[in-house]
Design a protein around this motif. Structure first.
Motif, PDB file in Angstrom:
ATOM      1  N   MET A 105     -22.850 -20.502  27.360  1.00 37.40           N
ATOM      2  CA  MET A 105     -22.995 -21.441  26.459  1.00 37.40           C
ATOM      3  C   MET A 105     -24.280 -22.361  26.713  1.00 37.40           C
ATOM      4  N   GLU A 106     -24.811 -22.582  27.860  1.00 36.62           N
ATOM      5  CA  GLU A 106     -25.951 -23.378  28.236  1.00 36.62           C
ATOM      6  C   GLU A 106     -27.113 -22.574  27.531  1.00 36.62           C
ATOM      7  N   ARG A 107     -27.172 -21.295  27.847  1.00 39.81           N
ATOM      8  CA  ARG A 107     -28.340 -20.209  27.781  1.00 39.81           C
ATOM      9  C   ARG A 107     -28.287 -20.291  25.962  1.00 39.81           C
ATOM     10  N   ILE A 108     -27.357 -20.185  25.354  1.00 42.23           N
ATOM     11  CA  ILE A 108     -27.215 -20.241  23.944  1.00 42.23           C
ATOM     12  C   ILE A 108     -27.799 -21.494  23.451  1.00 42.23           C
ATOM     13  N   ARG A 109     -27.387 -22.418  23.849  1.00 40.27           N
ATOM     14  CA  ARG A 109     -28.019 -23.854  23.508  1.00 40.27           C
ATOM     15  C   ARG A 109     -29.571 -24.047  23.561  1.00 40.27           C
ATOM     16  N   THR A 110     -30.029 -23.422  24.877  1.00 39.75           N
ATOM     17  CA  THR A 110     -31.251 -23.508  25.140  1.00 39.75           C
ATOM     18  C   THR A 110     -32.008 -22.444  24.042  1.00 39.75           C
ATOM     19  N   ARG A 111     -31.706 -21.566  23.608  1.00 42.60           N
ATOM     20  CA  ARG A 111     -32.260 -20.659  22.950  1.00 42.60           C
ATOM     21  C   ARG A 111     -32.360 -21.003  21.277  1.00 42.60           C
ATOM     22  N   LEU A 112     -31.171 -22.001  21.061  1.00 42.54           N
ATOM     23  CA  LEU A 112     -30.813 -22.353  19.623  1.00 42.54           C
ATOM     24  C   LEU A 112     -31.910 -23.250  19.332  1.00 42.54           C
ATOM     25  N   ASP A 113     -32.397 -24.273  20.278  1.00 49.50           N
ATOM     26  CA  ASP A 113     -33.277 -25.055  20.079  1.00 49.50           C
ATOM     27  C   ASP A 113     -34.553 -24.520  19.743  1.00 49.50           C
ATOM     28  N   GLY A 114     -35.111 -23.706  20.303  1.00 53.27           N
ATOM     29  CA  GLY A 114     -36.299 -22.676  19.856  1.00 53.27           C
ATOM     30  C   GLY A 114     -36.244 -22.053  18.369  1.00 53.27           C
ATOM     31  N   ASP A 115     -34.965 -21.513  18.210  1.00 53.41           N
ATOM     32  CA  ASP A 115     -34.716 -20.605  17.023  1.00 53.41           C
ATOM     33  C   ASP A 115     -34.726 -21.666  15.882  1.00 53.41           C
ATOM     34  N   VAL A 116     -34.322 -22.974  15.843  1.00 48.16           N
ATOM     35  CA  VAL A 116     -34.216 -23.910  14.936  1.00 48.16           C
ATOM     36  C   VAL A 116     -35.579 -24.374  14.784  1.00 48.16           C
ATOM     37  N   ASP A 117     -36.551 -24.529  15.884  1.00 47.05           N
ATOM     38  CA  ASP A 117     -38.064 -25.000  15.433  1.00 47.05           C
ATOM     39  C   ASP A 117     -38.872 -23.862  14.765  1.00 47.05           C
ATOM     40  N   GLY A 118     -38.343 -22.828  15.133  1.00 44.58           N
ATOM     41  CA  GLY A 118     -39.100 -21.446  14.586  1.00 44.58           C
ATOM     42  C   GLY A 118     -38.851 -21.491  13.260  1.00 44.58           C
ATOM     43  N   LEU A 119     -37.348 -21.686  12.674  1.00 46.39           N
ATOM     44  CA  LEU A 119     -36.992 -21.489  11.506  1.00 46.39           C
ATOM     45  C   LEU A 119     -37.620 -22.657  10.611  1.00 46.39           C
ATOM     46  N   MET A 120     -37.793 -23.825  11.212  1.00 47.59           N
ATOM     47  CA  MET A 120     -38.361 -24.828  10.335  1.00 47.59           C
ATOM     48  C   MET A 120     -39.882 -24.649  10.156  1.00 47.59           C
ATOM     49  N   THR A 121     -40.627 -24.030  11.322  1.00 45.80           N
ATOM     50  CA  THR A 121     -41.816 -23.782  11.028  1.00 45.80           C
ATOM     51  C   THR A 121     -42.163 -22.816   9.675  1.00 45.80           C
ATOM     52  N   ASN A 122     -41.213 -21.569   9.997  1.00 47.18           N
ATOM     53  CA  ASN A 122     -41.305 -20.628   8.860  1.00 47.18           C
ATOM     54  C   ASN A 122     -41.079 -21.178   7.692  1.00 47.18           C
ATOM     55  N   ALA A 123     -40.054 -22.044   7.567  1.00 50.48           N
ATOM     56  CA  ALA A 123     -39.884 -22.627   6.218  1.00 50.48           C
ATOM     57  C   ALA A 123     -40.804 -23.591   5.651  1.00 50.48           C
ATOM     58  N   GLN A 124     -41.511 -24.417   6.339  1.00 52.81           N
ATOM     59  CA  GLN A 124     -42.577 -25.012   5.920  1.00 52.81           C
ATOM     60  C   GLN A 124     -43.712 -24.366   5.384  1.00 52.81           C
ATOM     61  N   ARG A 125     -44.132 -23.103   6.306  1.00 51.14           N
ATOM     62  CA  ARG A 125     -44.873 -22.377   5.946  1.00 51.14           C
ATOM     63  C   ARG A 125     -44.958 -21.534   4.421  1.00 51.14           C
ATOM     64  N   LEU A 126     -43.408 -21.132   4.501  1.00 49.14           N
ATOM     65  CA  LEU A 126     -43.192 -20.416   3.049  1.00 49.14           C
ATOM     66  C   LEU A 126     -43.317 -21.325   1.939  1.00 49.14           C
ATOM     67  N   ALA A 127     -42.970 -22.544   2.112  1.00 50.48           N
ATOM     68  CA  ALA A 127     -42.953 -23.598   1.074  1.00 50.48           C
ATOM     69  C   ALA A 127     -44.305 -23.947   0.706  1.00 50.48           C
ATOM     70  N   ASP A 128     -45.367 -23.779   1.634  1.00 51.56           N
ATOM     71  CA  ASP A 128     -46.780 -24.132   1.151  1.00 51.56           C
ATOM     72  C   ASP A 128     -47.534 -23.185   0.411  1.00 51.56           C
ATOM     73  N   TRP A 129     -48.039 -23.624  -0.647  1.00 50.37           N
ATOM     74  CA  TRP A 129     -48.566 -22.622  -1.596  1.00 50.37           C
ATOM     75  C   TRP A 129     -49.986 -22.028  -1.093  1.00 50.37           C
ATOM     76  N   ARG A 130     -50.491 -22.561  -0.091  1.00 53.31           N
ATOM     77  CA  ARG A 130     -51.833 -22.187   0.531  1.00 53.31           C
ATOM     78  C   ARG A 130     -51.531 -20.849   1.301  1.00 53.31           C
ATOM     79  N   TYR A 131     -50.498 -20.847   1.951  1.00 50.83           N
ATOM     80  CA  TYR A 131     -49.933 -19.618   2.708  1.00 50.83           C
ATOM     81  C   TYR A 131     -50.120 -18.522   1.687  1.00 50.83           C
ATOM     82  N   TYR A 132     -49.401 -18.478   0.738  1.00 49.36           N
ATOM     83  CA  TYR A 132     -49.519 -17.443  -0.358  1.00 49.36           C
ATOM     84  C   TYR A 132     -51.023 -17.153  -0.905  1.00 49.36           C
TER      85      TYR A 132
END
Length: 151
Positions: A24-51
């Motif tokens: 469970m500790e390993r999963i929680r540790t990976r989960l923080d990185g996964d959430v940060d990655g998802l946020m970064t990708n979502a911000q990039r996909l919402a930015d019109w300059r990316y497209y």
């Protein structure tokens, strides 16, 4: 507690509480990185300059299409001759639309007269209100007071 089939196959025993906590500790540790990655990708996909950077030709095509449909079509005004008017009138396809006339420009004297008229009208209304208030005030002061019986 339920155990997974894979855990039972590895050592034949259900996992201990310590192993479950570690996993469970390993999963929680990976989960923080996964959430940060998802946020970064979502911000990039919402930015019109990316497209625009990723798909410059498609972006140019979209902008050209929007520009094409945004510009209104040119109105064609024709001045038909008498024969054409007669032919259209016979076919009941003659439509006559009267163009609205432009608003007349007011002269300086007209503007000044309008302003003076409005000022006089407002002054007259104010004077009439003052006189009505004075008359009603005098009537109220001269009338005898009636006492309201106390209950």
């Amino acid at each position: 507690m339920s155990t997974t089939h894979q855990q039972l196959e590895q050592n034949g025993l259900p996992p201990s509480a310590y192993e479950i906590r570690n996993r469970m500790e390993r999963i929680r540790t990976r989960l923080d990185g996964d959430v940060d990655g998802l946020m970064t990708n979502a911000q990039r996909l919402a930015d019109w300059r990316y497209y625009v950077r990723a798909y410059p030709w498609a972006s140019l095509a979209v902008v050209a299409a929007v520009g094409y449909f945004a510009v209104p079509r040119r109105v064609e005004i024709t001045s038909p001759d008498a024969e054409t008017l007669e032919r259209l009138a016979r076919k009941n396809r003659l439509v006559v639309k009267q163009a609205p006339r432009g608003e007349e420009k007011k002269s300086l004297a007209g503007s000044v007269a309008n302003m003076v008229g409005n000022t006089l009208l407002r002054a007259g209304i104010a004077y009439m209100g003052q006189q009505a208030g004075r008359v009603l005030g005098e009537q109220a002061a001269s009338s005898p007071r009636q006492e309201v019986p106390k209950t």
